[in-house]
Design a protein around this motif. Structure first.
Motif, PDB file in Angstrom:
ATOM      1  N   SER A 146      57.018  71.615  62.913  1.00 54.78           N
ATOM      2  CA  SER A 146      57.982  72.234  62.020  1.00 54.78           C
ATOM      3  C   SER A 146      57.355  73.403  61.289  1.00 54.78           C
ATOM      4  CB  SER A 146      58.459  71.226  60.974  1.00 54.78           C
ATOM      5  OG  SER A 146      59.757  70.797  61.239  1.00 54.78           O
TER       6      SER A 146
ATOM      7  N   MET B 145      56.872  76.347  63.564  1.00 63.95           N
ATOM      8  CA  MET B 145      58.144  77.028  63.826  1.00 63.95           C
ATOM      9  C   MET B 145      58.579  77.837  62.600  1.00 63.95           C
ATOM     10  SD  MET B 145      59.708  75.997  66.891  1.00 63.95           S
ATOM     11  CE  MET B 145      61.461  75.775  66.558  1.00 63.95           C
ATOM     12  N   GLU B 146      58.460  77.240  61.438  1.00 61.03           N
ATOM     13  CA  GLU B 146      58.816  77.941  60.207  1.00 61.03           C
ATOM     14  C   GLU B 146      58.074  79.263  60.115  1.00 61.03           C
ATOM     15  OE1 GLU B 146      61.011  77.258  58.019  1.00 61.03           O
ATOM     16  OE2 GLU B 146      61.223  75.097  57.686  1.00 61.03           O
TER      17      GLU B 146
ATOM     18  N   ASP C 255      69.176  83.393  60.266  1.00 63.58           N
ATOM     19  CA  ASP C 255      69.885  82.580  61.263  1.00 63.58           C
ATOM     20  C   ASP C 255      69.567  83.073  62.659  1.00 63.58           C
ATOM     21  OD1 ASP C 255      71.048  80.964  59.421  1.00 63.58           O
ATOM     22  OD2 ASP C 255      72.993  81.962  59.414  1.00 63.58           O
ATOM     23  N   LEU C 256      69.639  84.390  62.818  1.00 62.13           N
ATOM     24  CA  LEU C 256      69.361  84.952  64.131  1.00 62.13           C
ATOM     25  C   LEU C 256      67.932  84.627  64.549  1.00 62.13           C
ATOM     26  CD1 LEU C 256      70.115  86.614  66.530  1.00 62.13           C
ATOM     27  CD2 LEU C 256      69.706  88.707  65.222  1.00 62.13           C
TER      28      LEU C 256
ATOM     29  N   THR D 185      66.046  82.179  63.604  1.00 64.71           N
ATOM     30  CA  THR D 185      65.920  80.755  63.915  1.00 64.71           C
ATOM     31  C   THR D 185      66.400  80.468  65.332  1.00 64.71           C
ATOM     32  OG1 THR D 185      66.321  80.193  61.600  1.00 64.71           O
ATOM     33  CG2 THR D 185      66.620  78.441  63.221  1.00 64.71           C
ATOM     34  N   ALA D 186      67.582  80.981  65.638  1.00 63.82           N
ATOM     35  CA  ALA D 186      68.129  80.724  66.962  1.00 63.82           C
ATOM     36  C   ALA D 186      67.216  81.294  68.047  1.00 63.82           C
ATOM     37  CB  ALA D 186      69.527  81.317  67.076  1.00 63.82           C
TER      38      ALA D 186
ATOM     39  N   GLN E 194      64.061  79.249  68.452  1.00 64.47           N
ATOM     40  CA  GLN E 194      64.383  77.984  69.112  1.00 64.47           C
ATOM     41  C   GLN E 194      64.651  78.195  70.599  1.00 64.47           C
ATOM     42  OE1 GLN E 194      67.562  76.482  66.625  1.00 64.47           O
ATOM     43  NE2 GLN E 194      66.139  75.204  65.445  1.00 64.47           N
ATOM     44  N   LEU E 195      65.353  79.267  70.894  1.00 66.12           N
ATOM     45  CA  LEU E 195      65.606  79.576  72.297  1.00 66.12           C
ATOM     46  C   LEU E 195      64.285  79.710  73.050  1.00 66.12           C
ATOM     47  CD1 LEU E 195      67.128  80.648  74.793  1.00 66.12           C
ATOM     48  CD2 LEU E 195      67.060  82.912  73.746  1.00 66.12           C
TER      49      LEU E 195
ATOM     50  N   GLU F 146      61.327  78.559  72.289  1.00 71.83           N
ATOM     51  CA  GLU F 146      60.607  77.294  72.387  1.00 71.83           C
ATOM     52  C   GLU F 146      61.175  76.463  73.524  1.00 71.83           C
ATOM     53  OE1 GLU F 146      59.970  73.030  70.887  1.00 71.83           O
ATOM     54  OE2 GLU F 146      61.416  74.187  69.731  1.00 71.83           O
ATOM     55  N   ARG F 147      62.489  76.350  73.508  1.00 70.04           N
ATOM     56  CA  ARG F 147      63.147  75.495  74.497  1.00 70.04           C
ATOM     57  C   ARG F 147      62.973  76.025  75.914  1.00 70.04           C
ATOM     58  NH1 ARG F 147      63.961  72.361  77.317  1.00 70.04           N
ATOM     59  NH2 ARG F 147      65.607  70.808  77.577  1.00 70.04           N
ATOM     60  N   ALA F 148      63.185  77.308  76.066  1.00 68.56           N
ATOM     61  CA  ALA F 148      63.150  77.877  77.410  1.00 68.56           C
ATOM     62  C   ALA F 148      61.733  77.822  77.979  1.00 68.56           C
ATOM     63  CB  ALA F 148      63.657  79.307  77.382  1.00 68.56           C
TER      64      ALA F 148
ATOM     65  N   ARG G 233      59.302  75.807  77.080  1.00 75.68           N
ATOM     66  CA  ARG G 233      58.898  74.433  77.340  1.00 75.68           C
ATOM     67  C   ARG G 233      59.457  73.957  78.679  1.00 75.68           C
ATOM     68  NH1 ARG G 233      60.959  69.651  75.222  1.00 75.68           N
ATOM     69  NH2 ARG G 233      61.961  70.823  73.565  1.00 75.68           N
TER      70      ARG G 233
ATOM     71  N   GLN H 277      70.331  76.098  76.947  1.00 76.05           N
ATOM     72  CA  GLN H 277      69.117  75.596  76.292  1.00 76.05           C
ATOM     73  C   GLN H 277      69.124  75.929  74.810  1.00 76.05           C
ATOM     74  OE1 GLN H 277      66.045  77.310  78.777  1.00 76.05           O
ATOM     75  NE2 GLN H 277      65.826  75.418  79.956  1.00 76.05           N
ATOM     76  N   LEU H 278      69.572  77.139  74.491  1.00 76.04           N
ATOM     77  CA  LEU H 278      69.674  77.513  73.081  1.00 76.04           C
ATOM     78  C   LEU H 278      70.550  76.513  72.337  1.00 76.04           C
ATOM     79  CD1 LEU H 278      69.622  79.350  70.571  1.00 76.04           C
ATOM     80  CD2 LEU H 278      71.502  80.643  71.605  1.00 76.04           C
TER      81      LEU H 278
ATOM     82  N   ARG I 285      68.885  73.060  71.913  1.00 71.09           N
ATOM     83  CA  ARG I 285      67.813  73.083  70.928  1.00 71.09           C
ATOM     84  C   ARG I 285      68.335  73.244  69.513  1.00 71.09           C
ATOM     85  NH1 ARG I 285      64.768  71.894  68.152  1.00 71.09           N
ATOM     86  NH2 ARG I 285      62.549  72.326  67.879  1.00 71.09           N
TER      87      ARG I 285
ATOM     88  N   SER J  60      63.486  71.104  60.615  1.00 73.93           N
ATOM     89  CA  SER J  60      63.468  72.409  60.005  1.00 73.93           C
ATOM     90  C   SER J  60      62.393  73.200  60.721  1.00 73.93           C
ATOM     91  CB  SER J  60      63.200  72.268  58.509  1.00 73.93           C
ATOM     92  OG  SER J  60      62.040  72.933  58.128  1.00 73.93           O
ATOM     93  N   PRO J  61      62.642  74.442  61.055  1.00 71.36           N
ATOM     94  CA  PRO J  61      63.844  75.187  60.714  1.00 71.36           C
ATOM     95  C   PRO J  61      65.048  74.765  61.547  1.00 71.36           C
ATOM     96  CG  PRO J  61      62.480  76.477  62.175  1.00 71.36           C
ATOM     97  CD  PRO J  61      61.727  75.221  61.879  1.00 71.36           C
TER      98      PRO J  61
ATOM     99  N   LEU K 222      69.502  75.916  61.977  1.00 72.72           N
ATOM    100  CA  LEU K 222      70.596  76.756  61.523  1.00 72.72           C
ATOM    101  C   LEU K 222      71.346  76.051  60.405  1.00 72.72           C
ATOM    102  CD1 LEU K 222      72.021  77.961  64.946  1.00 72.72           C
ATOM    103  CD2 LEU K 222      70.602  79.245  63.343  1.00 72.72           C
TER     104      LEU K 222
ATOM    105  N   THR L 188      77.051  81.433  64.365  1.00 71.44           N
ATOM    106  CA  THR L 188      75.803  82.018  64.850  1.00 71.44           C
ATOM    107  C   THR L 188      75.719  81.911  66.359  1.00 71.44           C
ATOM    108  OG1 THR L 188      74.749  81.286  62.802  1.00 71.44           O
ATOM    109  CG2 THR L 188      73.311  81.976  64.611  1.00 71.44           C
TER     110      THR L 188
ATOM    111  N   ILE M 115      75.876  84.910  69.384  1.00 67.12           N
ATOM    112  CA  ILE M 115      74.843  85.139  70.406  1.00 67.12           C
ATOM    113  C   ILE M 115      75.431  85.045  71.809  1.00 67.12           C
ATOM    114  CG2 ILE M 115      72.695  84.253  71.393  1.00 67.12           C
ATOM    115  CD1 ILE M 115      71.858  83.459  68.573  1.00 67.12           C
TER     116      ILE M 115
END
Lengths: 218, 218
Positions: free
Chosen positions: A139, A142-143, A170-171, A173-174, A177-178, A180-182, A184, B177-178, B181, B191-192, B194, B202, B206
């Motif tokens: 966390s 990522m923060e 917000d943008l 964060t998304a 996360q995208l 990280e997920r992709a 991984r 995936q986005l 996640r 955290s983090p 949305l 959001t 996207i």
DNA sequence: CAACGAGTCGACACAGTGTCAACAAACCAG
DNA sequence: CTGGTTTGTTGACACTGTGTCGACTCGTTG
């Protein structure tokens, strides 16, 4: 940022050379063993015993160095993050001169660093499902990224190259996360996953479209 | 698509009413107990014993119904996915008439279905870290979504409302995936994450930016 | 009523974790 | 050099959770 449990009691500076292998060496041996074993099997299938044997000590001796097998992974992750932190500065600098190349370079950096430690990344991810400390560590990492990206987006908006739109945080964060997920999915060879050769292209296309409102800033 | 190990040997159709609670009832009781317990604690802290006791049987009797505690979760996920499948059709229909509202509705559907089963989603995610079958099941679910989205994107491109750009499948993969996640982060209260109130906004921003090249199609 | 099969249980074997008291070897202060 | 301290190391133990097995119960069906 270093997690509180990454190391055992062996924290003082010592420089002796003794008959039996000294603490620091053992500690390193354990970490090394962990990295090696994690390349072969998931963390769940690596026992404390295996770690200890790999480092040439008994299972109970292991607990002298680390409070648990999870802590070894966390120590490893800590180290990796420190490495990554170093390369960051130079990328941020590039953004001002050439945004497109700058963002792309960030993604590439990300990709390179994590790609070269796939086994560890996977272990960390697996651990996060089970272990509170691992979750907290990830966390905070990522923060950190989200904060960086938010700042970069805001800078671009102030410079007038990026339009206002979604709240920057917000943008950011998304997008983080995208990533990280992709990534991984690619590293762990999940499916579906992005084609590895096109991954950076795909991701930077999405980053640029959403940040600048079009696939490339003016 | 139903996973091969979701149910124990009790698969034939029976309709008796016996003195002791019959198999199907027990099976349901176990699943129900699982859903209840998962709302209180992560799957790793739920033992087979707890599941069995909750359903009013001994630990060993549990194994008559399910081969392991993981299989219970998989059965639950299977059921959830079937539910979700039903609502899908109507959303796809909407896309043709009003793209913006259509995509948004998809996201909302996604959000609603998974939001109302947070505990289960979390358990499934946790499990994927450890359990090969769970990983395979989740993979196939994701594949399904990616295929749907790919198709929808291609349809929009053929209709001439969306420009060509990234390979549709790559884009679809990244977007799915986005979603996975970002929603998981919200549901698990990572955290983090949305802001929950703005999450759909959001995400749809996207999606629309990357699919249509701008935040809204002409 | 006998045989069958679904359902249940206690006992067992096993794997892994974490702790502890006791021991060993180097180090350091006197 | 000597005896106490620190740093390491170990085997034995207690505990938790998993999965299996053989034996038992009890409706159902021929």
């Amino acid at each position: 940022m270093t997690s509180s449990l990454e190391t055992g009691p062996t924290r003082s500076v010592r420089g002796r050379r003794t008959a039996r292998a000294s603490g620091d060496e053992r500690e390193r041996a354990i970490m090394q063993t962990a990295e090696r074993l994690l390349q072969e099997r998931p963390i769940g299938e690596v026992s404390v015993d295996a770690l200890a044997r790999g480092a040439g000590i008994s299972r109970s001796a292991f607990y002298f160095y680390f409070p648990s097998k999870d802590a070894v992974v966390l120590a490893l992750v800590d180290r990796l993050v420190e490495e990554a932190e170093l390369s960051k500065e130079q990328v941020i600098a590039q953004l001002a001169s050439d945004p497109v190349a700058g963002w792309r370079a960030s993604l590439e950096l990300f990709y390179a660093i994590f790609g070269s430690h796939r086994a560890l990344i996977r272990a960390a991810a697996d651990l996060s499902a089970v272990n509170e400390d691992a979750r907290a560590l990830w966390s905070s990492i990522m923060e950190g990224w989200v904060a960086d990206v938010t700042e970069m987006i805001e800078a671009e908006r102030e410079r007038g190259v990026a339009p206002a739109g979604l709240p920057a945080r917000d943008l950011a964060t998304a997008l983080v996360q995208l990533n990280e997920r992709a990534l991984r999915a690619i590293f762990v060879e999940e499916s579906p996953a992005l084609a590895e050769e096109r991954a950076i292209d795909t991701l930077s296309h999405i980053w640029l479209s959403t940040i600048y409102g079009s696939p490339a800033p003016r």
